[in-house]
Design a protein around this motif. Structure first.
Motif, PDB file in Angstrom:
ATOM      1  N   SER A  78       0.816  -1.231   0.000  1.00 35.95           N
ATOM      2  CA  SER A  78       0.000   0.000   0.000  1.00 35.95           C
ATOM      3  C   SER A  78       0.846   1.277   0.000  1.00 35.95           C
ATOM      4  O   SER A  78       0.573   2.201   0.751  1.00 35.95           O
ATOM      5  CB  SER A  78      -0.924  -0.012   1.219  1.00 35.95           C
ATOM      6  N   ASN A  79       1.883   1.298  -0.816  1.00 36.88           N
ATOM      7  CA  ASN A  79       2.720   2.500  -0.887  1.00 36.88           C
ATOM      8  C   ASN A  79       1.927   3.716  -1.363  1.00 36.88           C
ATOM      9  O   ASN A  79       2.100   4.837  -0.853  1.00 36.88           O
ATOM     10  CB  ASN A  79       3.898   2.260  -1.836  1.00 36.88           C
ATOM     11  N   ILE A  80       1.062   3.523  -2.327  1.00 38.84           N
ATOM     12  CA  ILE A  80       0.288   4.640  -2.865  1.00 38.84           C
ATOM     13  C   ILE A  80      -0.673   5.190  -1.803  1.00 38.84           C
ATOM     14  O   ILE A  80      -0.783   6.397  -1.593  1.00 38.84           O
ATOM     15  CB  ILE A  80      -0.492   4.192  -4.116  1.00 38.84           C
ATOM     16  N   ARG A  81      -1.332   4.264  -1.112  1.00 38.72           N
ATOM     17  CA  ARG A  81      -2.274   4.683  -0.067  1.00 38.72           C
ATOM     18  C   ARG A  81      -1.556   5.417   1.057  1.00 38.72           C
ATOM     19  O   ARG A  81      -2.058   6.410   1.603  1.00 38.72           O
ATOM     20  CB  ARG A  81      -3.005   3.463   0.472  1.00 38.72           C
ATOM     21  N   LEU A  82      -0.383   4.932   1.423  1.00 41.03           N
ATOM     22  CA  LEU A  82       0.399   5.563   2.487  1.00 41.03           C
ATOM     23  C   LEU A  82       0.789   6.995   2.093  1.00 41.03           C
ATOM     24  O   LEU A  82       0.724   7.921   2.909  1.00 41.03           O
ATOM     25  CB  LEU A  82       1.650   4.722   2.764  1.00 41.03           C
ATOM     26  N   GLU A  83       1.171   7.180   0.860  1.00 45.87           N
ATOM     27  CA  GLU A  83       1.562   8.515   0.394  1.00 45.87           C
ATOM     28  C   GLU A  83       0.359   9.462   0.413  1.00 45.87           C
ATOM     29  O   GLU A  83       0.486  10.633   0.813  1.00 45.87           O
ATOM     30  CB  GLU A  83       2.142   8.417  -1.017  1.00 45.87           C
ATOM     31  N   ASP A  84      -0.799   8.938  -0.010  1.00 45.86           N
ATOM     32  CA  ASP A  84      -2.004   9.771   0.029  1.00 45.86           C
ATOM     33  C   ASP A  84      -2.366  10.175   1.461  1.00 45.86           C
ATOM     34  O   ASP A  84      -2.755  11.315   1.718  1.00 45.86           O
ATOM     35  CB  ASP A  84      -3.182   9.025  -0.601  1.00 45.86           C
ATOM     36  N   SER A  85      -2.217   9.208   2.375  1.00 46.31           N
ATOM     37  CA  SER A  85      -2.520   9.512   3.775  1.00 46.31           C
ATOM     38  C   SER A  85      -1.567  10.557   4.336  1.00 46.31           C
ATOM     39  O   SER A  85      -1.960  11.451   5.097  1.00 46.31           O
ATOM     40  CB  SER A  85      -2.450   8.237   4.617  1.00 46.31           C
ATOM     41  N   ARG A  86      -0.292  10.436   3.951  1.00 46.56           N
ATOM     42  CA  ARG A  86       0.701  11.396   4.437  1.00 46.56           C
ATOM     43  C   ARG A  86       0.368  12.808   3.949  1.00 46.56           C
ATOM     44  O   ARG A  86       0.431  13.779   4.701  1.00 46.56           O
ATOM     45  CB  ARG A  86       2.091  10.984   3.969  1.00 46.56           C
ATOM     46  N   LYS A  87      -0.009  12.909   2.678  1.00 47.13           N
ATOM     47  CA  LYS A  87      -0.359  14.221   2.135  1.00 47.13           C
ATOM     48  C   LYS A  87      -1.602  14.782   2.826  1.00 47.13           C
ATOM     49  O   LYS A  87      -1.679  15.987   3.123  1.00 47.13           O
ATOM     50  CB  LYS A  87      -0.612  14.107   0.638  1.00 47.13           C
ATOM     51  N   ALA A  88      -2.566  13.883   3.060  1.00 45.86           N
ATOM     52  CA  ALA A  88      -3.784  14.338   3.738  1.00 45.86           C
ATOM     53  C   ALA A  88      -3.471  14.842   5.151  1.00 45.86           C
ATOM     54  O   ALA A  88      -4.027  15.852   5.618  1.00 45.86           O
ATOM     55  CB  ALA A  88      -4.816  13.221   3.793  1.00 45.86           C
ATOM     56  N   MET A  89      -2.570  14.114   5.834  1.00 45.14           N
ATOM     57  CA  MET A  89      -2.205  14.515   7.184  1.00 45.14           C
ATOM     58  C   MET A  89      -1.503  15.870   7.176  1.00 45.14           C
ATOM     59  O   MET A  89      -1.763  16.733   8.027  1.00 45.14           O
ATOM     60  CB  MET A  89      -1.305  13.461   7.827  1.00 45.14           C
ATOM     61  N   ILE A  90      -0.623  16.075   6.211  1.00 45.64           N
ATOM     62  CA  ILE A  90       0.079  17.360   6.099  1.00 45.64           C
ATOM     63  C   ILE A  90      -0.928  18.484   5.857  1.00 45.64           C
ATOM     64  O   ILE A  90      -0.825  19.568   6.443  1.00 45.64           O
ATOM     65  CB  ILE A  90       1.124  17.299   4.968  1.00 45.64           C
ATOM     66  N   HIS A  91      -1.913  18.187   5.010  1.00 46.49           N
ATOM     67  CA  HIS A  91      -2.929  19.191   4.729  1.00 46.49           C
ATOM     68  C   HIS A  91      -3.733  19.534   5.979  1.00 46.49           C
ATOM     69  O   HIS A  91      -3.996  20.719   6.277  1.00 46.49           O
ATOM     70  CB  HIS A  91      -3.862  18.671   3.619  1.00 46.49           C
ATOM     71  N   ILE A  92      -4.111  18.490   6.723  1.00 49.40           N
ATOM     72  CA  ILE A  92      -4.892  18.715   7.943  1.00 49.40           C
ATOM     73  C   ILE A  92      -4.058  19.443   8.988  1.00 49.40           C
ATOM     74  O   ILE A  92      -4.548  20.319   9.723  1.00 49.40           O
ATOM     75  CB  ILE A  92      -5.427  17.383   8.493  1.00 49.40           C
ATOM     76  N   MET A  93      -2.759  19.096   9.076  1.00 50.59           N
ATOM     77  CA  MET A  93      -1.885  19.790  10.022  1.00 50.59           C
ATOM     78  C   MET A  93      -1.805  21.278   9.683  1.00 50.59           C
ATOM     79  O   MET A  93      -1.772  22.134  10.574  1.00 50.59           O
ATOM     80  CB  MET A  93      -0.502  19.158  10.000  1.00 50.59           C
ATOM     81  N   GLY A  94      -1.766  21.575   8.381  1.00 49.29           N
ATOM     82  CA  GLY A  94      -1.763  22.976   7.973  1.00 49.29           C
ATOM     83  C   GLY A  94      -3.048  23.674   8.383  1.00 49.29           C
ATOM     84  O   GLY A  94      -3.025  24.805   8.892  1.00 49.29           O
ATOM     85  N   ASP A  95      -4.191  22.983   8.161  1.00 53.41           N
ATOM     86  CA  ASP A  95      -5.472  23.561   8.575  1.00 53.41           C
ATOM     87  C   ASP A  95      -5.529  23.731  10.085  1.00 53.41           C
ATOM     88  O   ASP A  95      -6.063  24.731  10.596  1.00 53.41           O
ATOM     89  CB  ASP A  95      -6.629  22.660   8.117  1.00 53.41           C
ATOM     90  N   LEU A  96      -4.984  22.738  10.805  1.00 59.41           N
ATOM     91  CA  LEU A  96      -4.984  22.800  12.263  1.00 59.41           C
ATOM     92  C   LEU A  96      -4.152  23.981  12.752  1.00 59.41           C
ATOM     93  O   LEU A  96      -4.540  24.691  13.690  1.00 59.41           O
ATOM     94  CB  LEU A  96      -4.440  21.486  12.842  1.00 59.41           C
ATOM     95  N   ARG A  97      -3.017  24.219  12.106  1.00 61.11           N
ATOM     96  CA  ARG A  97      -2.169  25.347  12.490  1.00 61.11           C
ATOM     97  C   ARG A  97      -2.901  26.662  12.270  1.00 61.11           C
ATOM     98  O   ARG A  97      -2.868  27.560  13.113  1.00 61.11           O
ATOM     99  CB  ARG A  97      -0.877  25.308  11.682  1.00 61.11           C
ATOM    100  N   GLU A  98      -3.590  26.777  11.120  1.00 59.41           N
ATOM    101  CA  GLU A  98      -4.338  27.998  10.831  1.00 59.41           C
ATOM    102  C   GLU A  98      -5.484  28.191  11.831  1.00 59.41           C
ATOM    103  O   GLU A  98      -5.737  29.308  12.296  1.00 59.41           O
ATOM    104  CB  GLU A  98      -4.888  27.950   9.415  1.00 59.41           C
ATOM    105  N   THR A  99      -6.146  27.090  12.169  1.00 59.10           N
ATOM    106  CA  THR A  99      -7.241  27.177  13.133  1.00 59.10           C
ATOM    107  C   THR A  99      -6.727  27.591  14.502  1.00 59.10           C
ATOM    108  O   THR A  99      -7.357  28.389  15.208  1.00 59.10           O
ATOM    109  CB  THR A  99      -7.969  25.825  13.236  1.00 59.10           C
ATOM    110  N   THR A 100      -5.563  27.038  14.895  1.00 58.23           N
ATOM    111  CA  THR A 100      -4.978  27.404  16.187  1.00 58.23           C
ATOM    112  C   THR A 100      -4.625  28.882  16.225  1.00 58.23           C
ATOM    113  O   THR A 100      -4.876  29.573  17.226  1.00 58.23           O
ATOM    114  CB  THR A 100      -3.721  26.555  16.460  1.00 58.23           C
ATOM    115  N   GLN A 101      -4.048  29.386  15.156  1.00 57.62           N
ATOM    116  CA  GLN A 101      -3.731  30.813  15.093  1.00 57.62           C
ATOM    117  C   GLN A 101      -4.990  31.667  15.174  1.00 57.62           C
ATOM    118  O   GLN A 101      -5.002  32.712  15.825  1.00 57.62           O
ATOM    119  CB  GLN A 101      -2.965  31.114  13.800  1.00 57.62           C
ATOM    120  N   GLU A 102      -6.060  31.206  14.511  1.00 54.62           N
ATOM    121  CA  GLU A 102      -7.321  31.938  14.560  1.00 54.62           C
ATOM    122  C   GLU A 102      -7.889  31.936  15.975  1.00 54.62           C
ATOM    123  O   GLU A 102      -8.421  32.952  16.458  1.00 54.62           O
ATOM    124  CB  GLU A 102      -8.326  31.304  13.590  1.00 54.62           C
TER     125      GLU A 102
END
Length: 355
Positions: A78-102
């Motif tokens: 599941s290399n492809i799935r793992l990469e997709d999950s990693r990207k999704a997590m990075i995206h959510i972490m970015g959203d989480l950082r923005e939400t925390t700043q807000e």
């Protein structure tokens, strides 16, 4: 022989007009405070929505992390799935950082609004105390007129005895000092200033609060009893904010005793270890058990419409908490009793901003 001060004459029309204008200005300030309150409610609603989104995003992140762990165990398939999950997590972490700043920005706005509410509470308190303070000022002003009149009469009569004239003038200066202290206290209490902390003697704070409430309590035949600790009780705090705490409690006690035959307020203090406890109790009807859990909520009041804002105990609670203390409704055989607990100031404590 010096004339004794007679009963106070009624205030003139100009004084009444000035007092009405001052009350109108204070009412206008209270209306502006109501607008700020509405803005605060809007900000609190936005903050709750941000908290909800943050919770959803955190749940999503935990779910993705679980998938990430499962994918890692089957990396070869599941290399492809793992990469997709990693990207999704990075995206959510970015959203989480923005939400925390807000959220941090919203918290700063909320603190600013709270400070505005505290100031509005002080102005509302001054509005309630205007009549009593005017009477307190009339006493020294009338006494000044009497003492100066005595000196003028002696000059006209040719009985200018130095010792007696000096005594009258010294008495005049004492009355001037009293009037100046009252005005200075009002200016200090009502001023919007940076909130700093210093070493504060609790007995001094109680005394200053009573100096503003004295006439209100006297006119309603309310007696105040003291049982203060013999030790010096010093806390690290803001003296004006702490004074507002006791004025709010005394105001509540005043209103609670309005229809009571026995009108008494008891103020006591003691030290327990590294904490100071102050109790303010009255002989009023008490607080019904069904609303005791709500008395510190913002804008909650049992008074008639227009008779209260519901901010007194809420502001009191916020001030005590910001000073590292606690306030609660204490058990009482009669009436209502509030107990304030504050940390005692150490020898090394100095001045600085209130965090």
């Amino acid at each position: 022989m010096a004339a004794k001060p007679e009963a106070l004459p009624p205030q003139g029309d100009e004084d009444a007009t000035a007092l009405e204008e001052q009350i109108e200005r204070l009412q206008a300030r209270v209306r502006r405070a109501e607008e700020r309150r509405r803005a605060l409610l809007h900000i609190m609603s936005d903050l709750n929505e941000s908290n909800r989104k943050l919770g959803d995003q955190r749940k999503a992140m935990l779910h993705i992390l679980a998938d990430y762990e499962q994918d890692r165990s089957s990396l070869a398939q599941s290399n492809i799935r793992l990469e997709d999950s990693r990207k999704a997590m990075i995206h959510i972490m970015g959203d989480l950082r923005e939400t925390t700043q807000e959220m941090e920005r919203r918290e700063l706005e909320l603190r600013d609004k709270q400070e505005q509410l505290v100031q509005a509470g002080k102005l509302a308190t001054l509005g309630e105390l205007t009549t009593g303070v005017a009477h307190e000022l009339n006493n020294p002003l009338n006494n000044i007129g009497l003492y100066v009149g005595n000196v003028i009469d002696r000059i006209h009569l040719g009985e200018l005895e130095t010792e007696q004239v000096l005594a009258d003038l010294e008495s005049t200066m004492e009355q001037v000092r009293k009037a100046g202290e009252i005005i200075s206290h009002l200016r200090t209490f009502g001023r919007a200033a940076p909130v700093t902390v210093e070493r504060v003697d609790i007995d001094d704070v109680v005394e200053r609060a009573l100096s503003l409430m004295h006439e209100q309590l006297r006119l309603r035949a309310i007696e105040v009893e003291f049982d203060l600790a013999t030790d010096e009780l010093v806390v690290l705090g803001n003296p004006i904010q702490l004074e507002q705490v006791f004025i709010n409690l005394l105001t509540n006690a005043r209103d609670a005793l309005a229809n009571e035959k026995r009108r008494l307020v008891r103020i006591s203090s003691r030290r327990e270890g590294d904490r100071i406890k102050i109790r303010v109790a009255d002989t009023g009807p008490g607080i019904p058990s069904e609303i005791q859990s709500r008395i510190f909520d913002p804008f909650f009041t049992t008074k008639e419409v227009g008779a209260g804002t519901g901010l007194g105990l809420s502001i009191t609670y916020s001030i005590v908490k910001e000073h590292g203390g606690d306030i609660s409704l204490a058990p009482s055989d009669e009436g209502a009793a509030f107990e304030i607990e504050l940390p005692i100031a150490g020898d090394e404590a100095g001045e600085g901003p209130l965090l």
